[in-house]
Structures are given as C-alpha cells and as structure tokens.
Design a protein around this motif. Sequence first.
Motif, mmCIF file in Angstrom:
data_model
loop_
_atom_site.group_PDB
_atom_site.id
_atom_site.type_symbol
_atom_site.label_atom_id
_atom_site.label_comp_id
_atom_site.label_asym_id
_atom_site.label_seq_id
_atom_site.Cartn_x
_atom_site.Cartn_y
_atom_site.Cartn_z
ATOM 1 N N ALA A 1 66.681 -100.187 40.083
ATOM 2 C CA ALA A 1 67.381 -101.277 39.397
ATOM 3 C C ALA A 1 66.500 -101.960 38.360
ATOM 4 N N GLN A 2 65.205 -102.077 38.641
ATOM 5 C CA GLN A 2 64.245 -102.696 37.719
ATOM 6 C C GLN A 2 64.753 -104.026 37.139
ATOM 7 N N PRO A 3 65.076 -104.991 38.004
ATOM 8 C CA PRO A 3 65.601 -106.263 37.484
ATOM 9 C C PRO A 3 64.542 -107.115 36.806
ATOM 10 N N ASP A 4 64.927 -107.743 35.704
ATOM 11 C CA ASP A 4 64.086 -108.753 35.070
ATOM 12 C C ASP A 4 64.199 -110.076 35.806
ATOM 13 N N VAL A 5 65.366 -110.281 36.444
ATOM 14 C CA VAL A 5 65.674 -111.531 37.124
ATOM 15 C C VAL A 5 66.397 -111.199 38.425
ATOM 16 N N ILE A 6 66.172 -112.004 39.438
ATOM 17 C CA ILE A 6 66.895 -111.859 40.707
ATOM 18 C C ILE A 6 67.806 -113.056 40.885
ATOM 19 N N PRO B 1 69.042 -109.486 29.681
ATOM 20 C CA PRO B 1 68.301 -109.502 30.939
ATOM 21 C C PRO B 1 69.004 -108.676 32.005
ATOM 22 N N ARG B 2 68.236 -107.915 32.759
ATOM 23 C CA ARG B 2 68.764 -107.138 33.891
ATOM 24 C C ARG B 2 68.657 -108.008 35.135
ATOM 25 N N VAL B 3 69.788 -108.262 35.764
ATOM 26 C CA VAL B 3 69.817 -109.188 36.900
ATOM 27 C C VAL B 3 70.313 -108.463 38.147
ATOM 28 N N ALA B 4 69.539 -108.531 39.220
ATOM 29 C CA ALA B 4 69.951 -107.965 40.506
ATOM 30 C C ALA B 4 70.421 -109.100 41.409
ATOM 31 N N PHE B 5 71.624 -108.957 41.947
ATOM 32 C CA PHE B 5 72.173 -109.951 42.870
ATOM 33 C C PHE B 5 71.791 -109.537 44.284
ATOM 34 N N LEU B 6 70.997 -110.375 44.949
ATOM 35 C CA LEU B 6 70.582 -110.097 46.321
ATOM 36 C C LEU B 6 71.268 -111.054 47.284
ATOM 37 N N TYR B 7 71.832 -110.511 48.355
ATOM 38 C CA TYR B 7 72.410 -111.344 49.410
ATOM 39 C C TYR B 7 71.415 -111.372 50.555
ATOM 40 N N LEU B 8 70.948 -112.573 50.879
ATOM 41 C CA LEU B 8 69.885 -112.727 51.869
ATOM 42 C C LEU B 8 70.308 -113.659 52.989
ATOM 43 N N ARG B 9 70.047 -113.251 54.207
ATOM 44 C CA ARG B 9 70.180 -114.135 55.367
ATOM 45 C C ARG B 9 69.011 -113.805 56.284
ATOM 46 N N GLY C 1 76.038 -112.687 29.436
ATOM 47 C CA GLY C 1 75.262 -111.859 28.533
ATOM 48 C C GLY C 1 74.165 -111.067 29.208
ATOM 49 N N ALA C 2 74.345 -110.821 30.526
ATOM 50 C CA ALA C 2 73.329 -110.106 31.290
ATOM 51 C C ALA C 2 73.880 -108.767 31.771
ATOM 52 N N VAL C 3 72.990 -107.932 32.297
ATOM 53 C CA VAL C 3 73.349 -106.637 32.866
ATOM 54 C C VAL C 3 73.241 -106.726 34.379
ATOM 55 N N ASP C 4 74.261 -106.250 35.078
ATOM 56 C CA ASP C 4 74.210 -106.172 36.534
ATOM 57 C C ASP C 4 73.325 -104.983 36.888
ATOM 58 N N ALA C 5 72.086 -105.267 37.248
ATOM 59 C CA ALA C 5 71.106 -104.200 37.447
ATOM 60 C C ALA C 5 71.478 -103.281 38.598
ATOM 61 N N GLY D 1 81.148 -108.604 43.261
ATOM 62 C CA GLY D 1 81.839 -109.802 42.804
ATOM 63 C C GLY D 1 81.044 -110.590 41.782
ATOM 64 N N ALA D 2 79.775 -110.277 41.622
ATOM 65 C CA ALA D 2 78.939 -111.025 40.679
ATOM 66 C C ALA D 2 78.922 -110.404 39.286
ATOM 67 N N GLY D 3 79.401 -109.179 39.151
ATOM 68 C CA GLY D 3 79.286 -108.460 37.896
ATOM 69 C C GLY D 3 79.931 -109.151 36.713
ATOM 70 N N SER D 4 81.143 -109.705 36.903
ATOM 71 C CA SER D 4 81.830 -110.334 35.771
ATOM 72 C C SER D 4 81.123 -111.605 35.326
ATOM 73 N N LEU D 5 80.502 -112.333 36.262
ATOM 74 C CA LEU D 5 79.731 -113.519 35.895
ATOM 75 C C LEU D 5 78.512 -113.127 35.068
ATOM 76 N N LEU D 6 77.816 -112.085 35.510
ATOM 77 C CA LEU D 6 76.631 -111.639 34.790
ATOM 78 C C LEU D 6 77.008 -111.144 33.393
ATOM 79 N N ASP D 7 78.111 -110.415 33.310
ATOM 80 C CA ASP D 7 78.567 -109.934 32.012
ATOM 81 C C ASP D 7 78.914 -111.098 31.089
ATOM 82 N N ALA D 8 79.619 -112.112 31.639
ATOM 83 C CA ALA D 8 79.989 -113.279 30.840
ATOM 84 C C ALA D 8 78.765 -114.047 30.372
#
Length: 355
Positions: free
Chosen positions: A286-291, A230-238, A261-265, A252-259
């Motif tokens: 980025a075309q994320p499958d998941v946000i 899965p391609r995952v985009a990390f969005l920071y929202l306020r 089994g996902a791709v940091d979109a 900072g989220a890339g290693s979690l996504l890799d662990a």
Amino acid sequence: MKQQNYSTARQDGGVRVTPVRLRRSLRRAGVLVAAACLALAGCGGQTDNPAPKGAKAEQKAAPDRVEPLSGTPKPQLPVTVTSADGKKVTVESADRIVPLTGSINEIVFTLGLGESVVAKDITATFEQAGKLPTVTRGHDVSAESVLSLKPTVVIGDTTSGPAESMQQIRDAGIPVVLLDTAKSLEDVSKRIGEVAEVLGVEKAGDELIKRTEDRITAVQKDIPRQEKKPRVAFLYLRGTAAVYLIGGAESGAGSLLDAAGAVDAGAESGLEKDFTAITPEALAKAQPDVILVMTKGLESVGGIDGLVKIPGVAETPAGMDRRVVDIPDGVLLNYGPRTDEVLKSLVDQLYEDAK
C-alpha cells in the motif's frame, strides 16, 4: 489545523467484536464531528507536499453537537413507504421516534425533531442525545427495550438486527422502516431524504439536503492544489481486542478520500474486500503517505507511539514520518448532515502544511 477531535468517537460498548459485526458497524458507525458550522480556511497555492509531517500540537476539541434546522417541522402523516426489506409500512405518528443507528438519530435531530426521539443507539454520541436510553449496541437491537418506550415509529437500516428482534417489534404493531446502508458520499442526500419521507417532513429534508450539499461543495473548493495526491491507508484498530485491519475497496472510506483529493492506498494496492488483517506485506504494497484512523482506535493502541509498533507500520512512509490523521469514530463513516465537517477535518489534516 490539527489532527484532533471534531466529535465523540464510536465505542464498542462492551460488545465482542466479531468479523461480521465489525463489517456492519464500520459501515454504519454512528459516526463524528461536532462544531455546527466550521469556518472554511482559504486554500493555498500549489505544493509538492502530499501531506503534513510529524505529530501535531494539542487542540481543544469542539463540542460534539448537531446543528438542527431552525424551527420544528410538523410531520404530514400518514405516509406509506417501502422498507429496504420489501415491506410496505404505514407511519401514522412521529410523536415517539426510535432511531436504531447513530447516524439516523443524527438526521432526525438535525431535521428539528429531536424532542420526539425517545431512544438512541450507542453510536449516537452527539451531545443532544446524551440522556436518551440506549436500545441498540453494535447494531444488536433489544426488542424489549424498544417496546418499553412505546414508540410510534422505529427507523433502522439493513444492518439492524437480529431479525427476530425486528420481527418482535413489528408483531407488536409498531411501524418499522429499514433503510439501505449508507456506504459513500453519494448516499448522503438519499439517506437524509429517506428519513425525512418516513417522518413526513420532506420539505425540511429538502432544506437539509441543500445545506449539506452546499457545505460539502464549499469544503472541496478549499482543497489545495497538489502535484501528487497523498496515498492514505485507512486502518481499523481496536487494541484491547487485538483487532488490526486495513481498509480495502469496500471499507466505506474510499469516497471520502477521493473527495479530499487523496488516493485510497488499500484499495489501490488491490485489497478488494472491506477489511483485511494488517500484515507488513500489505502495508509495504500500500505504501501510504498518511494513515487514517478513528480516534478511539488510535487511543486503544497507545497513540502514534503505539501505532508505529504494529508490524509493518514503521516501515511505511507514513510511519517513518508519523503522518497520522485521526477522526472520531462516531461520524467518520456516518454519511449524514455532518459529513461536511468530517471532510473538512480530513482535508485540514491532510494539507496542513499547504495552508
């Protein structure tokens, strides 16, 4: 599982979000989870589905608590350590500990020294720290508040400041130890070991490192096999501050996504910085499958309904299928004793349909 809280989310605490403070706070959010020992679900077979679809049902949030080691370790002091700013610091007592970040506070409590903690950062959202006075907000330290508590040792990291406040505490004769900022899964054991060394409880540190590493490994063994990551985009929202950012290679989220089994979109699409303003063009690339979002951030834009109104989100595969993973702000990027729970929440939400 479902995409709901495993811990309390990080709050801005009334501090205006500036680009510098945002980068610093995102890397050290005194980050998440609560359930002390989550039971691990069995993995399913191979699947073509990279992520769950649609909004998920409500689920009662687990209590936001840390799980201390059994017993209270006795600090073997004095110790002399080298602070991240190059200063040699001698710690003679751990009777009154002031951690300057939520994640460091979490480690101290989990090591079994919670009774000696006399203050907290606003990101220390877990239940055991609830009644402690707040001396740090958005990594801005109130030297006067710290000194009023008569600490015997102060532990922060390289985001703690301003420098004038840190020097004021040192000038008062208080040992101040700064640690390198934890930025990835690989920093978890190092960070725990450093805090344990500063407090003279290295044996407890070794025990906590082993427990944490074992739990992270157990979560990873439970990740369902997939043909497509899965391609995952990390969005920071306020939403209240009109801050809408997409994470890149340094978020900072890339290693979690890799662990998981996902791709940091964001990173895979070429975003090299920590965060970049969200644009329809960036999301289309980025075309994320998941946000992936922080829980409070999602709430600040009005939930998933509000999220898909952000320009460009609705046109992504994630937006069209409303595939959103939310993890509480307080521990998502903490990289500490509860990182296994963060990873488990991420895995459960990503692969809900595969289990």
